[in-house]
Design a protein around this motif. Structure first.
Motif, short mmCIF file in Angstrom:
data_model
loop_
_atom_site.label_atom_id
_atom_site.label_comp_id
_atom_site.label_asym_id
_atom_site.label_seq_id
_atom_site.Cartn_x
_atom_site.Cartn_y
_atom_site.Cartn_z
N GLY A 1 0.93 -1.40 0.07
CA GLY A 1 -0.03 0.16 0.21
C GLY A 1 0.66 1.49 0.11
N SER A 2 2.05 0.99 0.98
CA SER A 2 2.87 1.86 0.57
C SER A 2 4.50 2.45 0.99
N PHE A 3 5.20 3.45 1.21
CA PHE A 3 6.15 3.08 1.66
C PHE A 3 6.87 4.34 1.94
N GLY A 4 7.99 4.29 2.36
CA GLY A 4 8.46 5.64 2.51
C GLY A 4 9.15 5.41 4.04
N GLY A 5 10.10 7.11 3.92
CA GLY A 5 10.51 7.41 5.37
C GLY A 5 11.67 6.88 5.91
N ARG A 6 12.47 7.56 7.07
CA ARG A 6 13.63 7.84 7.60
C ARG A 6 14.02 6.39 8.17
N ASP A 7 15.44 5.54 8.55
CA ASP A 7 15.16 4.30 8.63
C ASP A 7 15.88 4.74 10.41
N SER A 8 15.71 6.03 10.71
CA SER A 8 15.84 6.67 11.30
C SER A 8 16.20 7.94 12.06
N ALA A 9 15.71 8.43 13.56
CA ALA A 9 15.53 10.04 13.78
C ALA A 9 16.74 10.37 13.09
N GLY A 10 16.35 11.64 13.30
CA GLY A 10 17.45 12.82 12.13
C GLY A 10 18.38 12.23 11.36
N GLN A 11 18.03 10.87 10.26
CA GLN A 11 18.80 10.97 9.47
C GLN A 11 18.93 11.64 8.08
N GLN A 12 20.03 12.19 7.63
CA GLN A 12 20.35 13.26 6.62
C GLN A 12 19.79 12.67 5.59
N LEU A 13 19.14 13.70 4.90
CA LEU A 13 18.70 13.37 3.28
C LEU A 13 20.13 14.51 2.10
N ASN A 14 20.23 13.47 1.30
CA ASN A 14 21.35 14.32 0.65
C ASN A 14 21.19 14.75 -0.80
N ALA B 1 15.17 7.37 3.48
CA ALA B 1 14.28 8.35 3.22
C ALA B 1 13.54 9.68 2.54
N GLU B 2 14.73 8.89 1.33
CA GLU B 2 14.34 9.66 0.20
C GLU B 2 12.82 9.27 -0.94
N LEU B 3 12.70 8.02 -0.57
CA LEU B 3 11.70 7.24 -0.95
C LEU B 3 10.06 7.14 -1.29
N TYR B 4 9.26 7.35 -1.55
CA TYR B 4 8.00 7.79 -0.73
C TYR B 4 6.52 7.05 -1.95
N SER B 5 5.55 6.51 -1.17
CA SER B 5 4.48 6.66 -2.53
C SER B 5 3.21 6.29 -2.07
N THR B 6 2.10 6.27 -2.80
CA THR B 6 1.11 5.33 -1.90
C THR B 6 0.10 5.30 -2.76
N THR B 7 -1.12 4.78 -2.50
CA THR B 7 -1.70 4.07 -3.16
C THR B 7 -3.29 4.79 -3.31
N TYR B 8 -3.68 5.30 -4.57
CA TYR B 8 -4.84 5.69 -4.68
C TYR B 8 -6.11 5.38 -5.28
N GLU B 9 -5.47 3.72 -5.36
CA GLU B 9 -6.69 2.97 -5.89
C GLU B 9 -6.62 1.80 -5.53
N ASP B 10 -6.89 0.55 -6.13
CA ASP B 10 -6.86 -0.55 -5.76
C ASP B 10 -7.45 -1.79 -7.39
N PRO B 11 -6.69 -2.39 -7.66
CA PRO B 11 -7.16 -3.27 -9.24
C PRO B 11 -7.32 -4.37 -8.43
N LYS B 12 -7.37 -4.60 -7.49
CA LYS B 12 -7.89 -5.88 -6.68
C LYS B 12 -7.88 -6.49 -7.91
N LYS B 13 -7.00 -7.16 -8.31
CA LYS B 13 -6.37 -8.80 -8.92
C LYS B 13 -7.43 -8.33 -9.96
N ASP B 14 -8.12 -7.22 -10.93
CA ASP B 14 -8.89 -7.25 -11.64
C ASP B 14 -8.88 -6.70 -13.22
N GLN B 15 -8.09 -7.56 -14.14
CA GLN B 15 -7.86 -7.09 -15.22
C GLN B 15 -7.83 -5.87 -15.62
N LEU B 16 -9.34 -5.96 -15.53
CA LEU B 16 -10.42 -5.05 -16.10
C LEU B 16 -11.27 -3.80 -15.14
#
Length: 258
Positions: A45-58, A91-106
């Motif tokens: 359904g989603s992913f993303g976030g720092r592995d630890s608090a205070g992790q710096q982003l480059n 910490a630099e890569l994120y996504s969420t899901t706005y729909e759900d194909p429900k394993k239905d090809q149509l």
């Protein structure tokens, strides 16, 4: 200690990191975090976030927006491997899901670009911007392109008049749209473009309000007219990737490159 305890209490299906989860809960509330997290899709359904608090982003964080028949944990997750090979971190890569194909090809035929989808992507962009303190890069695919463009544009949703809020252009660094039906769809069948949505306006994805209705020149859906009325609002740098032989989106609709 709080972050450690939170990690132990999180269900196995949670894909946001404990640190990002804690930020979302404290800033927006548990309900909003769950809405964004899409725990109903478990680890997809989603992913993303720092592995630890205070992790710096480059680098600027990237928000991936999936297309039809996908969820965050499919194509978007595969894309993260490409980015990680080039030095990006969780910490630099994120996504969420706005729909759900429900394993239905149509199932994709039932999709629309409704306000809930726009709000979810908009909320994701704002949350990542606030969490990281940096501008967000957006990489969107297929139907995710017009949805994310509306999320950045803001204003009122065409199907219900809901005002989703002001323009988010100031939050966006680079915007990349891949195979987006920005002017509608005209699939290439045996080398010939086919005005699919002009012929099938009763199919939800082709409807003339929040769908991809196009090909009945010069008329397009209210949604497409809305996102195309203003120009170059998607970010500081805006790129579009497409193909002249796209079998789904096509290349030109009513003489305009989609």
């Amino acid at each position: 200690l709080v972050v450690v305890l939170l990690a132990l209490l999180q269900p196995a299906s949670t894909f946001f990191s404990p640190d990002f989860t804690l930020y979302l809960d404290r800033t927006y509330g548990v309900g909003k975090r769950q809405w964004l997290e899409r725990n109903d899709l478990q680890s997809m359904g989603s992913f993303g976030g720092r592995d630890s608090a205070g992790q710096q982003l480059n680098r600027n964080p990237v928000v991936f927006v999936h297309g039809v028949a996908h969820v965050a944990g499919s194509l978007n997750k595969e894309m993260t491997f490409y980015y990680k090979d080039r030095g990006y971190t969780n910490a630099e890569l994120y996504s969420t899901t706005y729909e759900d194909p429900k394993k239905d090809q149509l199932r994709w035929m039932q999709y629309t670009m409704r306000c809930d989808h726009v709000n979810r992507i908009r909320f994701m962009i704002g949350a990542v911007h606030g969490y990281t303190g940096r501008k967000v890069d957006v990489v969107a695919f297929s139907l995710g392109v017009p949805i994310s463009r509306k999320a950045i544009l803001g204003g009122r949703c065409v199907e219900n008049g809901e005002d989703v809020g002001p323009n988010l252009s100031h939050m966006i660094g680079t915007y990349v749209g891949v195979a987006g039906p920005n002017k509608g769809v005209s699939p290439i069948v045996n080398g010939v473009p086919y005005a699919l949505c002009a012929m099938s306006p009763l199919i939800p994805i082709c409807n003339p309000v929040d769908g991809l209705f196009s090909g009945f020149c010069p008329f397009k859906s209210r949604f497409l007219d809305d996102i195309n009325y203003h120009k170059h609002y998607e970010g500081e740098r805006v790129y579009s990737i497409g193909s002249k032989k796209d079998e789904v989106v096509g290349h030109k609709v009513c003489g305009e490159v989609s």
